[in-house]
Design an enzyme around this catalytic site. Structure first.
Site, PDB file in Angstrom:
ATOM      1  N   GLY A  46      69.463   7.221   0.541  1.00  0.00           N
ATOM      2  CA  GLY A  46      70.029   6.395   1.600  1.00  0.00           C
ATOM      3  C   GLY A  46      70.517   7.269   2.739  1.00  0.00           C
ATOM      4  O   GLY A  46      70.946   8.406   2.513  1.00  0.00           O
ATOM      5  N   GLN A  51      75.102   9.568  10.191  1.00  0.00           N
ATOM      6  CA  GLN A  51      74.890  10.906   9.622  1.00  0.00           C
ATOM      7  C   GLN A  51      73.976  11.776  10.474  1.00  0.00           C
ATOM      8  O   GLN A  51      73.966  12.995  10.316  1.00  0.00           O
ATOM      9  CB  GLN A  51      74.293  10.781   8.211  1.00  0.00           C
ATOM     10  N   CYS A  91      76.140  12.586  -1.426  1.00  0.00           N
ATOM     11  CA  CYS A  91      75.856  12.213  -0.041  1.00  0.00           C
ATOM     12  C   CYS A  91      75.158  13.379   0.642  1.00  0.00           C
ATOM     13  O   CYS A  91      75.551  14.542   0.448  1.00  0.00           O
ATOM     14  CB  CYS A  91      77.168  11.902   0.684  1.00  0.00           C
ATOM     15  N   LEU A  92      74.146  13.079   1.449  1.00  0.00           N
ATOM     16  CA  LEU A  92      73.444  14.148   2.163  1.00  0.00           C
ATOM     17  C   LEU A  92      74.373  14.885   3.135  1.00  0.00           C
ATOM     18  O   LEU A  92      74.104  16.036   3.469  1.00  0.00           O
ATOM     19  CB  LEU A  92      72.242  13.566   2.931  1.00  0.00           C
ATOM     20  N   HIS A 133      77.814   2.290   0.156  1.00  0.00           N
ATOM     21  CA  HIS A 133      78.003   3.680   0.592  1.00  0.00           C
ATOM     22  C   HIS A 133      77.540   3.849   2.045  1.00  0.00           C
ATOM     23  O   HIS A 133      78.240   4.455   2.868  1.00  0.00           O
ATOM     24  CB  HIS A 133      77.221   4.596  -0.363  1.00  0.00           C
ATOM     25  N   GLU A 134      76.363   3.306   2.360  1.00  0.00           N
ATOM     26  CA  GLU A 134      75.798   3.476   3.708  1.00  0.00           C
ATOM     27  C   GLU A 134      76.563   2.656   4.750  1.00  0.00           C
ATOM     28  O   GLU A 134      76.754   3.111   5.888  1.00  0.00           O
ATOM     29  CB  GLU A 134      74.306   3.107   3.723  1.00  0.00           C
ATOM     30  N   HIS A 137      79.519   4.497   5.908  1.00  0.00           N
ATOM     31  CA  HIS A 137      79.204   5.480   6.961  1.00  0.00           C
ATOM     32  C   HIS A 137      79.274   4.841   8.341  1.00  0.00           C
ATOM     33  O   HIS A 137      79.799   5.432   9.285  1.00  0.00           O
ATOM     34  CB  HIS A 137      77.801   6.061   6.769  1.00  0.00           C
TER      35      HIS A 137
HETATM   36  C1  QAP Z   1      74.156   7.643  -1.186  1.00  0.00           C
HETATM   37  O1  QAP Z   1      73.042   9.666  -1.346  1.00  0.00           O
HETATM   38  C2  QAP Z   1      74.330   7.226  -2.622  1.00  0.00           C
HETATM   39  O2  QAP Z   1      74.413  16.598  -2.726  1.00  0.00           O
HETATM   40  C3  QAP Z   1      72.865   8.359  -0.919  1.00  0.00           C
HETATM   41  O3  QAP Z   1      72.389  18.358  -2.645  1.00  0.00           O
HETATM   42  C4  QAP Z   1      74.626   8.157  -3.604  1.00  0.00           C
HETATM   43  O4  QAP Z   1      70.928  10.193  -0.965  1.00  0.00           O
HETATM   44  C5  QAP Z   1      74.226   5.929  -2.954  1.00  0.00           C
HETATM   45  C6  QAP Z   1      71.664  14.313  -1.977  1.00  0.00           C
HETATM   46  C7  QAP Z   1      74.795   7.731  -4.916  1.00  0.00           C
HETATM   47  C8  QAP Z   1      74.383   5.517  -4.253  1.00  0.00           C
HETATM   48  C9  QAP Z   1      74.665   6.415  -5.237  1.00  0.00           C
HETATM   49  C10 QAP Z   1      72.934  14.791  -2.229  1.00  0.00           C
HETATM   50  C11 QAP Z   1      70.622  15.217  -1.931  1.00  0.00           C
HETATM   51  C12 QAP Z   1      71.399  12.903  -1.717  1.00  0.00           C
HETATM   52  C13 QAP Z   1      73.165  16.128  -2.461  1.00  0.00           C
HETATM   53  C14 QAP Z   1      72.020  10.550  -1.309  1.00  0.00           C
HETATM   54  C15 QAP Z   1      72.114  17.038  -2.412  1.00  0.00           C
HETATM   55  C16 QAP Z   1      70.845  16.575  -2.151  1.00  0.00           C
HETATM   56  C17 QAP Z   1      72.334  11.942  -1.670  1.00  0.00           C
HETATM   57 CO    CO Z   2      76.298   9.307   2.450  1.00  0.00          CO
END
Ligand code: QAP
Ligand code: CO
Length: 167
Positions: A46, A51, A91-92, A133-134, A137
């Site tokens: 997401g 971001q 989270c990215l 989550h999004e 943001h």
């Molecule tokens: C948000 O998160 C989310 O630390 C999206 O090193 C997270 O795409 C929604 C990511 C959990 C629901 C559940 C994070 C990639 C990606 C990192 C992501 C990383 C590489 C996170």
């Molecule tokens: Co995020």
């Protein structure tokens, strides 16, 4: 297509509140394409426009491994929430940090797709968590702000140190 730069916590621009998209024109369609490319490249599920330092209400989500279910949410609004669930979120914009957040288990969301068509979606499981989550943001809120102040301070210190190191 283009890869966009992802802001990293604790960048204060992540706390900007996004404005509604006024018109779904070519600029927004290019933004959506670039957001997918950026999200897929960083192996995320997401990404919110906030971001990538664009402060308009645009979110992209794809929970699949094979990029087969791209979902676009423009001007999304959660109109119903039900239940409670916890998940180890990441989270990215907060790379390498994961912690447990409690959110609603099911949500009903209203939004426009990339063609400007209005839709309503009832989501549960990971999709419901990702939508919340999004949308956080877009309101200038990062998931770590659901954690204790002590944890937030530790995460800030860790990421600032890492960013200095990578200069
Ligand atoms: C948000 O998160 C989310 O630390 C999206 O090193 C997270 O795409 C929604 C990511 C959990 C629901 C559940 C994070 C990639 C990606 C990192 C992501 C990383 C590489 C996170
Ligand atoms: Co995020």
């Amino acid at each position: 297509m283009a890869l966009l730069n992802i802001l990293q916590y604790p960048d204060e621009r992540l706390h900007t509140v996004a404005q509604p998209v006024a018109e779904i024109d070519e600029r927004i369609q290019i933004l959506v394409k670039d957001m997918f490319e950026t999200m897929y490249e960083s192996r995320g599920i997401g990404l919110a426009a906030t971001q990538v330092d664009v402060h308009e209400r645009v979110v992209v989500i794809d929970l699949t491994e094979d990029k087969s279910e791209p979902r676009v949410f423009i001007n999304p609004v959660i109109i119903e929430k039900e239940g409670k669930t916890t998940y180890e979120e990441g989270c990215l914009s907060v790379p390498g940090i994961y912690d447990t957040v409690t959110r609603a288990e099911r949500v009903k969301v209203e939004a426009l797709d990339e063609k400007g068509e209005k839709f309503t979606l009832e989501a549960d499981g990971l999709l419901a968590i990702c939508i919340q989550h999004e949308l956080d943001h877009l309101m200038g809120k990062v998931f770590v702000e659901h954690l204790s102040q002590l944890k937030q301070n530790r995460i800030k210190t860790k990421l600032k140190k890492r960013q200095k190191h990578n200069l």
